[in-house]
Design a protein around this motif. Structure first.
Motif, PDB file in Angstrom:
ATOM      1  N   GLU A  37     -27.785 -29.191  -5.837  1.00  0.00           N
ATOM      2  CA  GLU A  37     -28.086 -29.033  -7.256  1.00  0.00           C
ATOM      3  C   GLU A  37     -26.812 -29.084  -8.082  1.00  0.00           C
ATOM      4  O   GLU A  37     -26.795 -29.600  -9.203  1.00  0.00           O
ATOM      5  CB  GLU A  37     -28.820 -27.711  -7.471  1.00  0.00           C
ATOM      6  CG  GLU A  37     -29.167 -27.409  -8.912  1.00  0.00           C
ATOM      7  CD  GLU A  37     -30.160 -28.392  -9.493  1.00  0.00           C
ATOM      8  OE1 GLU A  37     -30.059 -28.685 -10.693  1.00  0.00           O
ATOM      9  OE2 GLU A  37     -31.031 -28.867  -8.745  1.00  0.00           O
ATOM     10  N   GLN A  38     -25.716 -28.561  -7.520  1.00  0.00           N
ATOM     11  CA  GLN A  38     -24.439 -28.546  -8.228  1.00  0.00           C
ATOM     12  C   GLN A  38     -23.830 -29.948  -8.364  1.00  0.00           C
ATOM     13  O   GLN A  38     -22.938 -30.165  -9.172  1.00  0.00           O
ATOM     14  CB  GLN A  38     -23.437 -27.656  -7.482  1.00  0.00           C
ATOM     15  CG  GLN A  38     -23.891 -26.236  -7.253  1.00  0.00           C
ATOM     16  CD  GLN A  38     -23.513 -25.313  -8.386  1.00  0.00           C
ATOM     17  OE1 GLN A  38     -22.750 -25.679  -9.263  1.00  0.00           O
ATOM     18  NE2 GLN A  38     -24.056 -24.115  -8.371  1.00  0.00           N
TER      19      GLN A  38
ATOM     20  N   THR B 126     -29.912 -21.981  -7.581  1.00  0.00           N
ATOM     21  CA  THR B 126     -29.167 -23.207  -7.403  1.00  0.00           C
ATOM     22  C   THR B 126     -28.910 -23.452  -5.927  1.00  0.00           C
ATOM     23  O   THR B 126     -29.080 -22.546  -5.098  1.00  0.00           O
ATOM     24  CB  THR B 126     -27.832 -23.169  -8.164  1.00  0.00           C
ATOM     25  OG1 THR B 126     -27.252 -24.473  -8.172  1.00  0.00           O
ATOM     26  CG2 THR B 126     -26.850 -22.204  -7.502  1.00  0.00           C
TER      27      THR B 126
ATOM     28  N   ARG C 295     -25.541 -21.982 -11.154  1.00  0.00           N
ATOM     29  CA  ARG C 295     -24.954 -23.165 -11.771  1.00  0.00           C
ATOM     30  C   ARG C 295     -24.574 -22.855 -13.206  1.00  0.00           C
ATOM     31  O   ARG C 295     -25.347 -22.251 -13.944  1.00  0.00           O
ATOM     32  CB  ARG C 295     -25.935 -24.342 -11.737  1.00  0.00           C
ATOM     33  CG  ARG C 295     -25.349 -25.590 -12.415  1.00  0.00           C
ATOM     34  CD  ARG C 295     -26.208 -26.813 -12.277  1.00  0.00           C
ATOM     35  NE  ARG C 295     -25.587 -27.958 -12.932  1.00  0.00           N
ATOM     36  CZ  ARG C 295     -26.083 -29.190 -12.940  1.00  0.00           C
ATOM     37  NH1 ARG C 295     -27.231 -29.429 -12.324  1.00  0.00           N
ATOM     38  NH2 ARG C 295     -25.462 -30.166 -13.563  1.00  0.00           N
TER      39      ARG C 295
END
Length: 454
Positions: A251-252, A247, A215
């Motif tokens: 999560e992104q 990541t 990320r």
């Protein structure tokens, strides 16, 4: 000047090319000879002045020569001393010592730490990383005043010798993630590092997979939150972007607004954002498949007498025009950016529809998908989603619903095969974890591992 000191200076001069900003100063204080070697373009003149003042005061008072106020590193290798000097430190040579003293006098040219343009927040902090790794570390330390916060600095590259720092909190960081990262750093080939993307490619290799394996963020508050959750953050000098790892896909999709709103509001906006990201991926290809197979929809859009190539060309043209406008807004000077609104009216308005460039239905679908792209917090993730949307749309255009289903299946396979550290890319959906899914949708975004606090 003593011959031995002159010989050491001559050795350093051979290593350096002729440059106007390489400054050499010879000091003779109370029988002591000293040479200062520094770059005027990267060193703070006030710190240099304080350094000379400290040498003068200690020598005249018959005290051992003392360097202040900066930190001091005693180096024996002349090549390492030159690299430190080229990084902005002041190199001091004394007639009474065989060591090279590297004094911290760096003062890098830098812009103000304004809020990142791609990660804006209404209620959050309005500062962001800059191209100075020292300032970036300070922005993180300002938020985490824990003595266990570790910042490890490396110099990578043969010619660039770029400063690469990785940050973590002891007893909170995942040991597997830390061990893997440090092993990869030790095995890093002698490749020049110029940006954070360059570093990631050297650590984890190049791939045709468009999805980001780490990320990226320009916000120090996002980095601080992830450090408290046990993540590792890497910073590269001359780059305003930090790398957070490990990541996952979900999560992104997190945004800074989730950390500044109440739980109900944060959960509501999080769910709406995930729906928008889902629309940006599958809405347009699904509609294409329904139109090609002549299936009715709740929108009651006309589907009769659809010409395959005309329909496909209109969709591609509309999507390309929107992409052109997006890229032009990024690269257009601010003083000329208002002109783009007039251009967008002509190429995406009623005039283009009357000329038959595309239909109203196509514009509606393309607009909804691009809104979903703009909703995606991660710029890299939004571009990867757009690539797969075009790919799935092409399959739906030629093979209808069968092509759409195959494209979605292939997309999920690519996501599942995307390699990251520690966690699968679709975790906690695949493999499914009810606890983690609940936390992503409804739970508190900041979660410190209590078992590792001590």
């Amino acid at each position: 000047m003593k011959e031995q000191l002159q010989a050491r200076l001559q050795q350093l001069t051979i290593e350096l090319s002729d440059s106007f900003d390489v400054v050499k100063r010879h000091l003779q204080i109370e029988g002591h000879d000293a040479i200062l070697l520094f770059l005027s373009s990267l060193s703070d003149s006030q710190l240099i002045s304080n350094l000379v003042e400290g040498l003068t005061i200690t020598a005249t008072n018959h005290v051992e020569l003392t360097f202040y106020p900066g930190s001091v590193e005693k180096v024996k290798d002349p090549k390492k001393a030159v690299i430190n000097m080229l990084s902005g430190q002041c190199l001091v040579l004394l007639d009474s010592s065989q060591y090279y003293f590297c004094i911290e006098t760096r003062h890098y040219p830098s812009r103000s730490n304004a809020e990142p343009s791609v990660e804006r927040s209404v209620r959050g902090a309005h500062d962001g990383f800059v191209e100075n790794v020292i300032l970036n570390v300070g922005l993180i330390r300002r938020r985490i005043r824990d003595p266990r916060l570790s910042v490890i600095m490396h110099k990578e590259g043969v010619k660039t010798r770029t400063d690469v720092a990785y940050v973590y909190i002891k007893h909170l960081v995942d040991p597997d993630v830390l061990s893997d990262f440090e092993t990869r750093m030790k095995q890093l080939s002698e490749t020049e590092i110029l940006s954070e993307r360059n570093l990631v490619e050297q650590l984890y290799g190049k791939t045709l997979n468009p999805y980001p394996h780490v990320r990226y963020t320009e916000r120090p508050d996002i980095c601080a939150i992830h450090l408290l959750q046990g993540y590792l953050v890497a910073l590269v000098d001359n780059a305003p972007t930090a790398v957070i790892l490990p990541t996952t896909f979900f999560e992104q999709t997190k945004q800074i607004e989730e950390y500044t709103q109440t739980t109900i509001v944060a959960s509501f906006t999080r769910i709406l954002r995930l729906i928008g990201i889902l629309f940006s991926l599958y809405l347009l290809p699904l509609w294409i498949a329904l139109v090609i197979d002549q299936n009715p929809t709740m929108l009651h859009l006309p589907m009769k007498n659809v010409h395959l190539f005309t329909f496909g060309f209109q969709i591609i043209l509309a999507d390309i025009v929107v992409e052109w406008i997006r890229q032009s807004l990024i690269h257009t000077p601010t003083i000329l950016s208002s002109i783009m609104s007039f251009i967008a009216v002509f190429v995406l308005g009623d005039m283009a529809i009357e000329l038959g460039a595309y239909t109203k239905e196509i514009l509606i679908m393309v607009a909804l998908c691009n809104i979903g792209n703009l909703l995606t917090p991660s710029y890299e993730l939004s571009l990867a989603n757009k690539v797969f949307r075009i790919f799935i749309g092409a399959l739906a255009l030629f093979f209808g619903q069968t092509g759409f289903c195959f494209g979605v299946f292939l997309h999920i396979v690519v996501l599942m095969s995307t390699k990251t550290i520690k966690f699968p890319y679709l975790y906690p959906l695949i493999p499914f974890s009810y606890k983690e899914c609940s936390r992503i949708l409804f739970g508190s975004p900041i979660r410190v591992n209590k078992a590792r606090k001590k």
